[in-house]
Scaffold this motif. Sequence first.
Motif, short mmCIF file in Angstrom:
data_model
loop_
_atom_site.label_atom_id
_atom_site.label_comp_id
_atom_site.label_asym_id
_atom_site.label_seq_id
_atom_site.Cartn_x
_atom_site.Cartn_y
_atom_site.Cartn_z
N GLY A 42 87.15 -6.43 30.39
CA GLY A 42 85.86 -7.14 30.45
C GLY A 42 85.02 -6.57 31.56
O GLY A 42 85.53 -5.94 32.47
N PRO A 43 83.71 -6.82 31.48
CA PRO A 43 82.81 -6.25 32.48
C PRO A 43 83.08 -6.80 33.87
O PRO A 43 83.68 -7.87 34.01
CB PRO A 43 81.41 -6.66 31.99
N SER A 44 82.66 -6.06 34.87
CA SER A 44 82.81 -6.50 36.25
C SER A 44 82.04 -7.81 36.45
O SER A 44 80.94 -7.98 35.94
CB SER A 44 82.30 -5.39 37.16
N GLY A 45 82.68 -8.74 37.15
CA GLY A 45 82.04 -10.04 37.40
C GLY A 45 82.34 -11.08 36.33
O GLY A 45 81.82 -12.20 36.38
N SER A 46 83.19 -10.72 35.35
CA SER A 46 83.45 -11.66 34.27
C SER A 46 84.52 -12.69 34.63
O SER A 46 84.78 -13.61 33.87
CB SER A 46 83.85 -10.91 32.99
N GLY A 47 85.14 -12.53 35.80
CA GLY A 47 86.09 -13.54 36.26
C GLY A 47 87.55 -13.15 36.12
O GLY A 47 88.44 -13.98 36.29
N LYS A 48 87.82 -11.88 35.87
CA LYS A 48 89.20 -11.44 35.66
C LYS A 48 90.05 -11.62 36.92
O LYS A 48 91.15 -12.18 36.88
CB LYS A 48 89.23 -9.97 35.22
N SER A 49 89.52 -11.14 38.05
CA SER A 49 90.27 -11.28 39.31
C SER A 49 90.45 -12.74 39.68
O SER A 49 91.51 -13.15 40.14
CB SER A 49 89.54 -10.56 40.45
N1 LIG Z 1 85.20 -15.74 47.01
C1 LIG Z 1 84.12 -15.77 46.22
N2 LIG Z 1 83.02 -16.47 46.58
C2 LIG Z 1 81.93 -16.53 45.80
N3 LIG Z 1 81.82 -15.90 44.61
C3 LIG Z 1 82.86 -15.19 44.18
C4 LIG Z 1 84.06 -15.08 44.96
N4 LIG Z 1 84.94 -14.30 44.28
C5 LIG Z 1 84.32 -13.94 43.14
N5 LIG Z 1 83.07 -14.48 43.07
C6 LIG Z 1 82.12 -14.32 41.96
O1 LIG Z 1 82.78 -14.70 40.79
C7 LIG Z 1 82.43 -13.85 39.72
C8 LIG Z 1 83.69 -13.29 39.09
O2 LIG Z 1 84.28 -12.39 40.01
P1 LIG Z 1 85.64 -11.65 39.69
O3 LIG Z 1 86.67 -12.65 39.29
O4 LIG Z 1 85.96 -10.81 40.87
O5 LIG Z 1 85.25 -10.77 38.45
P2 LIG Z 1 85.96 -9.47 37.89
O6 LIG Z 1 87.31 -9.35 38.52
O7 LIG Z 1 86.03 -9.69 36.42
O8 LIG Z 1 85.07 -8.33 38.23
C9 LIG Z 1 81.51 -12.80 40.28
O9 LIG Z 1 80.19 -13.16 39.95
C10 LIG Z 1 81.73 -12.88 41.75
O10 LIG Z 1 80.56 -12.57 42.43
#
Ligand SMILES: Nc1ncnc2c1ncn2[C@@H]1O[C@H](COP(=O)(O)OP(=O)(O)O)[C@@H](O)[C@H]1O
Lengths: 270, 217
Positions: A42-49
């Motif tokens: 999925g695209p970056s920022g989609s919530g995977k991490s």
């Molecule tokens: N600790 C945090 N505080 C605020 N926003 C966060 C934090 N961690 C992630 N985000 C936001 O949550 C969204 C999903 O992030 P992330 O799970 O890292 O996506 P992915 O891993 O898919 O790239 C992003 O818009 C990111 O900016």
Amino acid sequence: MEKAIAPLMVQVSDLRKSFGRTEVLKGINLDVRRGEVVTIIGPSGSGKSTLLSCLNFLEPFDHGEVLVEGQQIGFVRTGRMVRRMSERELNDVRQKIGIVFQQYNLFAHMTVLENVIEAPIHVRRMARVQAIELARRQLAKVGLANKEGAYPSELSGGQQQRVAIARALAMEPSVMLFDEVTSALDPELVGEVLAVLRGLARDGMTMLVVTHEMSFAREVSDRVVFMDGGLVVEEGRPDALLMHPRHERTKAFLRRTLEPALEPGAIAEF
Amino acid sequence: MDFEFGLFVKSLPALLSGAWMTAELSVLSIAAGLVIGLIGGLARVSRVATIRAMASVYVTLMRAMPLLVTLLFLYYGLPSAGLQLDAFTVALLALSVSSGAYLTEIVRAGIQSIDPGQMRAARSLGMSYGRAMQRIILPQAIRSVLPPITNEAITLLKNTSLVSTIALTDLLRSGLEVMTWQANTFSPFAGVALFYLLMTLPLLWLNSFLERRMRLR
Ligand SMILES: Nc1ncnc2c1ncn2[C@@H]1O[C@H](COP(=O)(O)OP(=O)(O)O)[C@@H](O)[C@H]1O
Ligand SMILES: [Mg+2]
């Protein structure tokens, strides 16, 4: 393969998580069976991490339920009462769930061996000799038996990442989570880390792998999950999802991701 | 007003005992300050907002206040609050809480200089917050924290000269006393300066050694 009828290892239902006022996970449902390898794309920022971090409650979630081997993570429901787990309970359940990050996060002041025995000794309360024996087995598994005296700064990125994997494996977790573990690596080092993941998959480890490596997703995983905007948009068998995506957003993402590889002269990745 | 070597030598025993007082105060209060600094630094990064706020108020207050004011405040204030302490204890207290505040900030900065990924990795392995601090974060923070700690020790040592205002015979005070029974004001003071130099120089060397070692890795 009888993975389809294996018992459920991870169950995620209606998982929601906000940072401040932004909802990042908007109701995720996902089941992973024992021995299954599921890749999340999925695209970056989609919530995977964020999803992976919620699974071991490193990032507390707001709503929904996570079960690992049938055991609730983060919140415990007894009857109609729901309470947050104590720190001690969390430390216990986290041992079931290994996680490896994009940045290897090795303990910089410790040698490779010390990195791997640290948690077995101080969390699992193993005897030092036993922990060392266990650590050496894990280091051999990731192909770094000869590096146990080295410090992280003396290793290549690929080697550091393999140590990080060995460190997580030394807790003998039931499920392993990988968050873009090859994204920080020089291209020529990606292969050695993916080889370790393939080996783990072959050994029957239950794995959730967030990755941009489409060839890995296709060849190793049992199922591919496409996430976008905090939701699981589509999931399915690798060939089906990657070759014949049903949703417009999946198609758009795959087109963007795969395009460079299809250009003449580029390394055929797919 | 010439430098007279004879007077200088005659003033040495008195100065030596003053220097001893200065060294004693310095060592004891840097030790106490380090304990405060460790606790304070951990409090500054605590996950509990109240604890963070309390530590922050302490640090702000101590940094805003001149040490001399703190010293006199405790010296004259504590008795009226019914607490009778001798001058040495008051001096120790003032120096410790003051350097404790600066050391708190040094420890906080040291902890925050460590990549948060280290804590995440430790916690994901099932380590408790406290154990992760003790085993993973603090041992790494030590490196970056040592040079500023020696710096603070130097400042503290020099600041002990303020205790001469509350009738403690430290190095400065003993110099002043020698001055009153000698007509020549310069000779004993050369001794005072020399003794301060002898005490601070090793710390300065240690400081630059540690800073050089820091830069090496
Ligand atoms: N600790 C945090 N505080 C605020 N926003 C966060 C934090 N961690 C992630 N985000 C936001 O949550 C969204 C999903 O992030 P992330 O799970 O890292 O996506 P992915 O891993 O898919 O790239 C992003 O818009 C990111 O900016
Ligand atoms: Mg991510």
